[in-house]
Design an enzyme around this catalytic site. Structure first.
Site, PDB file in Angstrom:
ATOM      1  N   ASP A 127      43.117  38.369 -78.001  1.00 47.44           N
ATOM      2  CA  ASP A 127      44.374  37.705 -78.356  1.00 47.44           C
ATOM      3  C   ASP A 127      45.470  38.071 -77.363  1.00 47.44           C
ATOM      4  OD1 ASP A 127      43.592  36.400 -80.849  1.00 47.44           O
ATOM      5  OD2 ASP A 127      43.385  38.425 -81.645  1.00 47.44           O
TER       6      ASP A 127
ATOM      7  N   ASP B 120      40.622  42.943 -74.075  1.00 45.42           N
ATOM      8  CA  ASP B 120      41.188  42.423 -75.310  1.00 45.42           C
ATOM      9  C   ASP B 120      41.070  40.898 -75.301  1.00 45.42           C
ATOM     10  OD1 ASP B 120      42.603  42.694 -77.773  1.00 45.42           O
ATOM     11  OD2 ASP B 120      44.412  42.014 -76.745  1.00 45.42           O
TER      12      ASP B 120
END
Length: 353
Positions: free
Chosen positions: A27, A25
């Site tokens: 963010d 991922d």
């Protein structure tokens, strides 16, 4: 792959060497807004230099993969060994399998939404340019400039029978200033005005994980997911049959992790991405040396000394074992705040311990 790991072998090698590909991922894991998460860039560069490819898979559909790549380059991520996929691409791939090439699709969100539709052979049309024409589908993704008029248009089109695809339903998005409304909050707003339901392609649904894994060319057992959200990254990895590393640098807290239901429990846990380079046992390992006592306040009793990484794992393992056995564990904020400070997850306020 988890079931093959013994306590002895787990301590002898770094976590990332057990896998042939990493789905990571962005963010809250690699960056928060314009700033890199501490130790993330250095770790990623060591991972790719070791020959383990990385696909950054993000639910944030507001930017194109090229834009995200430029951001990563500016942060210092090495130029090779990785690629980016986002939920806009997963949405476009879903529609491209169901619509004829060139079909007009309304694109709501940042530029990444329209870009993904074009690359998939569809024709993106902004809400402001629809006029009186019809479209077969509408894709709703996150964008900082999304307007009330665009959100209303999503509802109008969905009510009229257009296929409504939501890139993701994350309620919040981590920023340098705190949590901000995510695409899920905007999708929920539209749902209050329509009887239609969106088809969701982002995490925790399998589509984005499968798209990322196809880029890696790895089997499920050889693929590790790394994320900061229990309800999307970790729950999605579990549903896709993939091992996962949960990092405490983003949206979910240690207390969130400790009280996570089984479908949202990760295979491994670390403070940040540097946990990829550390030897560690799976969190669910319940050998006696991994467990702590529950104190009179019904939270794990922390020893006066110990390596923070191992203590972090022990706290989580202890609470999961207690909850699964039907024991009571306190959710009071105060004791958990002290545990987080002891583990260096938050900075203590001046004059406190």
């Amino acid at each position: 792959m988890t079931g093959e790991i013994t306590a002895k072998s787990a301590r002898a090698e770094s976590l990332v060497t057990r896998y042939r590909g990493l789905i990571c991922d962005l963010d809250g894991v690699v960056y928060r807004g314009a700033s890199a998460v501490p130790r993330a860039v250095e770790t990623l560069n060591r991972v790719t230099a070791s020959g383990v490819p990385v696909v950054f898979a993000t639910n944030n559909a507001s930017r194109s993969p090229e834009h995200v790549g430029d951001h990563l380059h500016k942060l210092g991520v090495a130029p090779h060994g990785w690629s980016v996929v986002n939920s806009s691409q997963a949405a476009a791939a879903y529609l491209a399998q169901r619509l004829a090439p060139g079909t007009r699709v309304c694109a709501v969100g940042g530029p990444g939404v329209a870009r993904a539709l074009s690359e998939a052979g569809l024709t993106p049309v902004r809400a402001a340019d629809l006029g009186g024409t019809t479209v077969e589908a509408v894709v709703q993704g996150l964008g900082s400039d999304v307007t009330w008029t665009e959100l209303a248009t999503v509802g109008y089109l969905a009510e009229a029978g257009a296929t409504w695809v939501a890139t993701n339903v994350d309620l919040t998005l981590p920023t340098p200033y705190g949590r901000a409304p995510g695409n899920g909050a905007l999708v929920a707003l539209v749902q209050t005005a329509t009887r239609a339901l969106p088809h969701v392609v982002g995490k925790p649904r399998a589509a984005l994980f499968e798209l990322a894994r196809s880029r890696l060319g790895t089997d499920r057992r050889d693929t590790l997911v790394c994320g900061d959200r229990l309800d999307t990254d970790i729950a999605g990895a579990n549903s896709a049959g993939l091992d996962s590393l949960f990092v405490l640098s983003g949206a979910s807290s240690l207390q969130d992790l400790a009280f996570a239901e089984r479908p949202a429990r990760p295979t491994y846990v670390a403070t940040d991405l540097s946990g990829l380079l550390s030897p560690a046992l799976p969190v669910h390992t319940t050998s006696p040396d991994c467990l702590l006592e529950l104190g009179p306040d019904a939270v794990p009793r922390m020893p006066g000394a110990g390596e923070n990484g191992k203590l972090l794992q022990s706290v989580v393992t202890t609470v999961w074992a207690a909850l699964d056995a039907g024991r009571t564990v306190s959710g009071e904020v105060g004791p958990w705040g002290r545990i987080e400070r002891r583990l260096g997850l938050v900075q203590p306020a001046p004059g406190t311990r």
